[in-house]
Design an enzyme around this catalytic site. Structure first.
Site, mmCIF file in Angstrom:
data_model
loop_
_atom_site.group_PDB
_atom_site.id
_atom_site.type_symbol
_atom_site.label_atom_id
_atom_site.label_comp_id
_atom_site.label_asym_id
_atom_site.label_seq_id
_atom_site.Cartn_x
_atom_site.Cartn_y
_atom_site.Cartn_z
ATOM 1 N N HIS A 3 -9.064 1.961 -2.479
ATOM 2 C CA HIS A 3 -10.355 2.315 -1.879
ATOM 3 C C HIS A 3 -10.889 3.507 -2.667
ATOM 4 C CE1 HIS A 3 -8.232 0.496 1.660
ATOM 5 N NE2 HIS A 3 -9.419 -0.018 1.890
ATOM 6 N N GLU A 23 -16.037 5.802 -0.376
ATOM 7 C CA GLU A 23 -16.572 4.873 0.614
ATOM 8 C C GLU A 23 -17.638 5.508 1.507
ATOM 9 O OE1 GLU A 23 -13.303 3.670 3.093
ATOM 10 O OE2 GLU A 23 -14.550 2.291 4.243
ATOM 11 N N GLU A 43 0.820 -1.218 0.000
ATOM 12 C CA GLU A 43 0.000 0.000 0.000
ATOM 13 C C GLU A 43 0.859 1.276 0.000
ATOM 14 O OE1 GLU A 43 -3.956 1.035 2.376
ATOM 15 O OE2 GLU A 43 -2.198 1.311 3.650
#
Ligand code: MCF
Ligand code: FE
Length: 409
Positions: A210, A213, A145
């Site tokens: 992501h 969200e 990440e």
């Protein structure tokens, strides 16, 4: 070469095919799959293993988005609101990751195996989960990440990212595949995204991020307002989002295996762009519910001809890493879709679609796919085969056998 036979084979192909009294011929890959009678005819000399009554074989479940490093969390994080959760993660993450030892993560991976998971997409923030993942028989696509929104930190963050990726790549194997995660549009500077994606393109690595969200993220990315404004002002002295949603998505052109997790606040245009990028959406329904985020509109995805896969997210926003628990939650959350249709969609999402998301040759019981499958037993006879998917989701807690690459693990 081995042959195994069950009362039902759930193929997880686009037609939701099912074979009654079927058998699979396999070594590391699936060689043949058909009714028991015709397999007996075609392979008369090979011994067949017969599973018991009401047995089911289906592809192993693929958890396309999980954060193993948060595995020690049970009650430390605050649920109910995204920003409250994020603040609690920032406060507790050191503690949680220290307690998430390799041993604890290995235990969780073992539980995942016993509950039918044969592959995972592991989002790794610090590489603390490297040992546990590479030692597990579960196939791992290991996403290193990248995170950091401050321009003056990019060089340091990128050097650190490259060093982590290099270490992870040194363990590359058929069952451990390095990949890249961009945390989110609000937390990764566009220059850092560009550099990481250049590596992904050059080295043909899967990428996941992501995306949209929470309503708070929507308000910040579109209008530079809301509780993210207070959060970013206090933490980084920042009063403007670093990317708009479409600008962010446009950076991801020419990535082969691309996915965006959550997307519950994505507009029709965003979804259309995700489709044009040939990407998939990863759905983590329990996480969305616990952080009090919007429910994914599955019908909107269908209208954009977009496929979704399933992930549990981490124990940072879930109480279980069992994919069957996740599928049961999904079944109950999406109360606007017929439960039988939804169950078929969900089984496919957790197998075939998750394999596509992670770039794996798995997720379907068909010739030449990797022999990753699970054996389960239904508690009683199912007369109507259109009810199989629903009953499998309702009744499966643990599987009888998990076969990965043709081996019973
Ligand atoms: O998917 C959930 C919610 N959205 C964003 N991030 C995370 C989730 N679960 C864990 N995370 C991690 C993320 O990878 O939490 C950190 C990142 O390292 C959040 S930023 C302090
Ligand atoms: Fe996540």
């Amino acid at each position: 070469m081995q042959i195994i036979s069950a009362s039902w084979l759930i193929i997880c192909d686009k037609n939701n095919s099912v074979i009654k009294n079927g058998a699979i011929v396999y070594d590391e890959k699936i060689i043949d799959i058909d009714t028991l009678d015709s397999i007996k005819n075609k392979y008369p000399d090979i011994k067949i293993k017969y599973l018991k009554e009401n047995s089911v074989i289906m592809p192993g479940l693929i958890n396309s988005h999980v954060h193993m490093e948060f595995s020690s969390n049970t009650t430390s994080l605050k649920y109910g609101n995204f920003i409250t959760w994020l603040n609690s993660v920032i406060k507790e993450r050191e503690n949680i990751s220290l307690k998430s030892t390799s041993k604890l993560m290995s235990n969780k991976l073992n539980f995942m195996k016993q509950t039918g998971t044969t592959s995972i997409g592991a989002i790794s923030s610090y590489s603390y989960d490297l040992q546990a993942c590479k030692n597990s028989p579960i196939n791992t696509v290991f996403f290193v990440e990248a995170i950091g929104s401050k321009a003056d930190m990019i060089d340091t963050l990128f050097s650190d990212f490259k060093a982590r990726l290099k270490e992870v790549q040194s363990y590359k194997s058929d069952s451990f595949i390095p990949a890249i995660a961009i945390h989110s549009p609000y937390s990764v500077h566009p220059f850092l995204i560009r550099e990481c994606l250049n590596i992904a393109k050059k080295e043909n690595l899967a990428v996941s991020s992501h995306f949209l969200e929470s309503p708070e993220e929507y308000e910040w990315l579109h209008n530079n307002k809301g509780s993210f404004l207070t959060f970013f002002k206090n933490l980084f002295g920042q009063n403007k989002a670093i990317s708009k949603p479409l600008e962010f998505l446009n950076q991801f052109k020419n990535i082969k295996n691309l996915s965006f997790t959550h997307c519950v606040e994505a507009s029709k245009n965003d979804l259309k762009q995700i489709k044009d990028l040939n990407a998939t959406v990863i759905h983590c329904p329990t996480s969305n519910r616990l952080l009090n985020n919007t429910k994914l509109n599955i019908k909107n995805l269908k209208n954009c001809d977009l496929n979704f896969s399933i992930g549990t997210d981490g124990l940072s926003s879930n109480n279980s890493l069992s994919m069957f628990d996740e599928l049961r939650n999904a079944l109950m959350i999406h109360d606007n879709i017929n439960p039988n249709d939804l169950s078929n969609t969900l089984l496919k999402a957790a197998t075939k679609n998750s394999a596509i998301t992670l770039g794996l040759n798995k997720g379907e019981l068909s010739h030449n796919k990797d022999a990753d499958f699970i054996c389960i037993t239904l508690p009683n006879i199912v007369e109507d085969k259109s009810l199989l998917a629903l009953n499998i989701i309702l009744h499966t807690k643990y599987v009888d056998d998990t076969i990965i690459g043709g081996k019973n693990v």
